[in-house]
Design an enzyme around this catalytic site. Structure first.
Site, mmCIF file in Angstrom:
data_model
loop_
_atom_site.group_PDB
_atom_site.id
_atom_site.type_symbol
_atom_site.label_atom_id
_atom_site.label_comp_id
_atom_site.label_asym_id
_atom_site.label_seq_id
_atom_site.Cartn_x
_atom_site.Cartn_y
_atom_site.Cartn_z
ATOM 1 N N ASP A 13 24.895 39.258 48.871
ATOM 2 C CA ASP A 13 26.030 39.079 48.546
ATOM 3 C C ASP A 13 27.343 39.447 49.386
ATOM 4 O OD1 ASP A 13 28.005 38.848 47.115
ATOM 5 O OD2 ASP A 13 27.207 40.055 45.257
ATOM 6 N N HIS A 15 30.454 37.924 48.660
ATOM 7 C CA HIS A 15 31.705 37.602 47.517
ATOM 8 C C HIS A 15 32.343 39.062 48.260
ATOM 9 C CE1 HIS A 15 29.326 35.461 44.917
ATOM 10 N NE2 HIS A 15 30.062 34.667 45.108
HETATM 11 C C1 B12 Z 1 34.307 32.815 45.453
HETATM 12 C C2 B12 Z 1 33.659 32.218 45.267
HETATM 13 C C3 B12 Z 1 32.472 32.142 46.152
HETATM 14 C C4 B12 Z 1 32.735 32.340 47.548
HETATM 15 C C5 B12 Z 1 33.180 33.615 48.007
HETATM 16 C C6 B12 Z 1 33.851 33.916 49.304
HETATM 17 C C7 B12 Z 1 34.096 35.161 49.645
HETATM 18 N N1 B12 Z 1 33.619 35.089 50.682
HETATM 19 O O1 B12 Z 1 34.189 35.930 49.202
HETATM 20 C C8 B12 Z 1 31.273 31.001 47.535
HETATM 21 C C9 B12 Z 1 31.675 30.208 47.932
HETATM 22 C C10 B12 Z 1 30.821 31.836 49.431
HETATM 23 C C11 B12 Z 1 30.535 31.849 47.080
HETATM 24 C C12 B12 Z 1 29.342 31.560 47.828
HETATM 25 C C13 B12 Z 1 27.858 32.324 46.547
HETATM 26 N N2 B12 Z 1 28.228 32.149 44.969
HETATM 27 CO CO1 B12 Z 1 29.821 32.684 44.169
HETATM 28 N N3 B12 Z 1 31.355 32.372 43.584
HETATM 29 C C14 B12 Z 1 33.217 32.490 43.681
HETATM 30 C C15 B12 Z 1 33.897 32.891 41.984
HETATM 31 C C16 B12 Z 1 34.262 31.231 42.103
HETATM 32 C C17 B12 Z 1 34.975 33.816 42.687
HETATM 33 C C18 B12 Z 1 35.083 35.290 43.241
HETATM 34 C C19 B12 Z 1 35.743 35.572 43.561
HETATM 35 O O2 B12 Z 1 36.054 36.129 45.017
HETATM 36 N N4 B12 Z 1 36.260 36.346 42.360
HETATM 37 C C20 B12 Z 1 37.858 37.439 42.448
HETATM 38 C C21 B12 Z 1 37.413 38.811 42.505
HETATM 39 C C22 B12 Z 1 39.606 39.025 42.557
HETATM 40 O O3 B12 Z 1 37.220 39.231 41.018
HETATM 41 P P1 B12 Z 1 36.120 39.797 41.007
HETATM 42 O O4 B12 Z 1 34.910 38.884 42.683
HETATM 43 O O5 B12 Z 1 35.365 39.619 40.442
HETATM 44 O O6 B12 Z 1 36.205 41.166 41.295
HETATM 45 C C23 B12 Z 1 36.429 41.975 40.269
HETATM 46 C C24 B12 Z 1 35.998 42.644 39.146
HETATM 47 O O7 B12 Z 1 34.694 41.916 39.293
HETATM 48 C C25 B12 Z 1 35.893 43.569 39.118
HETATM 49 N N5 B12 Z 1 35.303 44.557 40.182
HETATM 50 C C26 B12 Z 1 33.985 43.488 41.412
HETATM 51 N N6 B12 Z 1 33.374 44.301 41.860
HETATM 52 C C27 B12 Z 1 33.146 45.666 41.404
HETATM 53 C C28 B12 Z 1 32.593 46.904 41.942
HETATM 54 C C29 B12 Z 1 32.924 47.961 40.664
HETATM 55 C C30 B12 Z 1 32.818 49.604 41.263
HETATM 56 C C31 B12 Z 1 33.831 47.721 40.151
HETATM 57 C C32 B12 Z 1 34.654 49.122 39.255
HETATM 58 C C33 B12 Z 1 35.103 46.335 39.882
HETATM 59 C C34 B12 Z 1 34.236 46.250 40.047
HETATM 60 O O8 B12 Z 1 36.470 44.058 40.379
HETATM 61 C C35 B12 Z 1 37.320 43.620 40.990
HETATM 62 C C36 B12 Z 1 39.206 42.896 40.746
HETATM 63 O O9 B12 Z 1 39.827 43.281 39.933
HETATM 64 C C37 B12 Z 1 33.378 33.221 41.144
HETATM 65 C C38 B12 Z 1 33.248 32.455 39.656
HETATM 66 C C39 B12 Z 1 34.485 33.468 39.297
HETATM 67 N N7 B12 Z 1 35.519 33.412 39.072
HETATM 68 O O10 B12 Z 1 34.247 34.838 39.447
HETATM 69 C C40 B12 Z 1 31.150 32.528 41.852
HETATM 70 C C41 B12 Z 1 29.978 33.616 41.764
HETATM 71 C C42 B12 Z 1 30.980 34.590 41.645
HETATM 72 N N8 B12 Z 1 30.193 32.896 42.447
HETATM 73 C C43 B12 Z 1 28.219 32.619 41.929
HETATM 74 C C44 B12 Z 1 27.529 32.069 42.651
HETATM 75 C C45 B12 Z 1 25.726 31.881 42.043
HETATM 76 C C46 B12 Z 1 27.390 31.906 43.995
HETATM 77 C C47 B12 Z 1 26.274 31.899 45.102
HETATM 78 C C48 B12 Z 1 24.847 32.642 45.081
HETATM 79 C C49 B12 Z 1 25.695 30.546 45.253
HETATM 80 C C50 B12 Z 1 24.843 29.511 46.008
HETATM 81 N N9 B12 Z 1 24.038 28.780 45.095
HETATM 82 O O11 B12 Z 1 25.118 29.515 47.278
HETATM 83 C C51 B12 Z 1 26.584 32.361 46.644
HETATM 84 C C52 B12 Z 1 25.965 33.541 47.526
HETATM 85 C C53 B12 Z 1 26.549 33.819 48.511
HETATM 86 C C54 B12 Z 1 25.603 35.580 49.119
HETATM 87 N N10 B12 Z 1 25.347 34.936 49.501
HETATM 88 O O12 B12 Z 1 27.125 35.767 48.575
HETATM 89 C C55 B12 Z 1 27.596 32.903 40.393
HETATM 90 C C56 B12 Z 1 27.219 34.087 40.662
HETATM 91 C C57 B12 Z 1 26.251 34.075 39.215
HETATM 92 C C58 B12 Z 1 25.794 35.213 38.634
HETATM 93 N N11 B12 Z 1 26.215 35.954 39.055
HETATM 94 O O13 B12 Z 1 25.421 34.648 37.330
HETATM 95 C C59 B12 Z 1 28.834 32.896 40.206
HETATM 96 C C60 B12 Z 1 29.634 34.027 38.906
HETATM 97 C C61 B12 Z 1 30.392 31.060 39.705
HETATM 98 C C62 B12 Z 1 29.370 30.851 38.420
HETATM 99 N N12 B12 Z 1 29.895 31.073 37.619
HETATM 100 O O14 B12 Z 1 27.968 30.716 38.657
HETATM 101 N N13 B12 Z 1 30.812 31.938 46.080
#
Ligand code: B12
Length: 148
Positions: A13, A15
């Site tokens: 992953d 992200h």
């Molecule tokens: C930006 C993004 C990308 C970027 C990532 C850039 C980068 N280097 O970070 C790119 C374009 C590269 C990408 C790629 C992929 N992505 Co993407 N991505 C996103 C997106 C739009 C936003 C993620 C993000 O940055 N959120 C903002 C941060 C602040 O929030 P967060 O990550 O959720 O973290 C918060 C909480 O989750 C929590 N949290 C997170 N981790 C942890 C850990 C602990 C211990 C705790 C307590 C809390 C916690 O706290 C954080 C802060 O508040 C999401 C959709 C979404 N809206 O979430 C999809 C999403 C995560 N991606 C998805 C997918 C499928 C992929 C790919 C597999 C797509 C593909 N087929 O290639 C690839 C995977 C590549 C890889 N090897 O990882 C899916 C995952 C689906 C699922 N899990 O069911 C999502 C949900 C989109 C969707 N709706 O389908 N992605």
């Protein structure tokens, strides 16, 4: 057990945004954070937890493969005599339709707390402050299991 927090994104992953925000919030709250970054293996989590005598191991997973990536992690931590509290958070299952089921699955894998993708950094800081304070003030034999 120290107060160092190990943080990373498991498996393949990539992200990075979530853990970057968590690192900033935890550091601002006074924790010593070791951020392993994205694409971190189970072995790297265990090695860092052991080396740092970590108080907590925080695993992030967004891409939907958390279950496969995390299987065996707690067995490896136990083999390394690591008793850190463990959290997992993010988008933990494809679709993540049934949160109760997802939470129960990751609790069964050994995580002390399970957080969804709506989790804000403040609630992670609050949970860690409670858990680490509890562990440093309670006798080793009195470990508690807590729900998120
Ligand atoms: C930006 C993004 C990308 C970027 C990532 C850039 C980068 N280097 O970070 C790119 C374009 C590269 C990408 C790629 C992929 N992505 Co993407 N991505 C996103 C997106 C739009 C936003 C993620 C993000 O940055 N959120 C903002 C941060 C602040 O929030 P967060 O990550 O959720 O973290 C918060 C909480 O989750 C929590 N949290 C997170 N981790 C942890 C850990 C602990 C211990 C705790 C307590 C809390 C916690 O706290 C954080 C802060 O508040 C999401 C959709 C979404 N809206 O979430 C999809 C999403 C995560 N991606 C998805 C997918 C499928 C992929 C790919 C597999 C797509 C593909 N087929 O290639 C690839 C995977 C590549 C890889 N090897 O990882 C899916 C995952 C689906 C699922 N899990 O069911 C999502 C949900 C989109 C969707 N709706 O389908 N992605």
């Amino acid at each position: 057990m120290g107060q160092t927090v190990i943080l990373g994104v498991i498996g393949s992953d990539a992200h990075v945004v979530g853990i970057t925000i968590l690192e900033q919030a935890l550091t601002a709250a006074g924790f010593d954070v070791e951020n392993l970054g994205v694409q971190t293996s189970k072995a790297e989590f265990v090695s860092a937890a052991e080396t740092e005598d970590a108080g907590a191991v925080l695993v992030s997973s967004l891409y939907g493969h958390a279950e496969q990536d995390c299987r065996g992690l707690h067995e490896r931590l136990a083999d390394a005599d690591c008793d850190a509290v463990t959290y997992i958070g993010g988008n933990l299952a494809v679709g993540q339709d049934d949160w109760a089921e997802t939470e129960s699955l990751f609790r069964e894998l050994g995580f002390d707390r399970v957080f969804d993708a709506e989790t804000d950094p403040e609630s992670v800081v609050a949970a860690l402050e409670r858990d680490l304070d509890q562990r440093t003030t309670e006798p080793e034999t009195d470990r508690v299991s807590v729900n998120s």
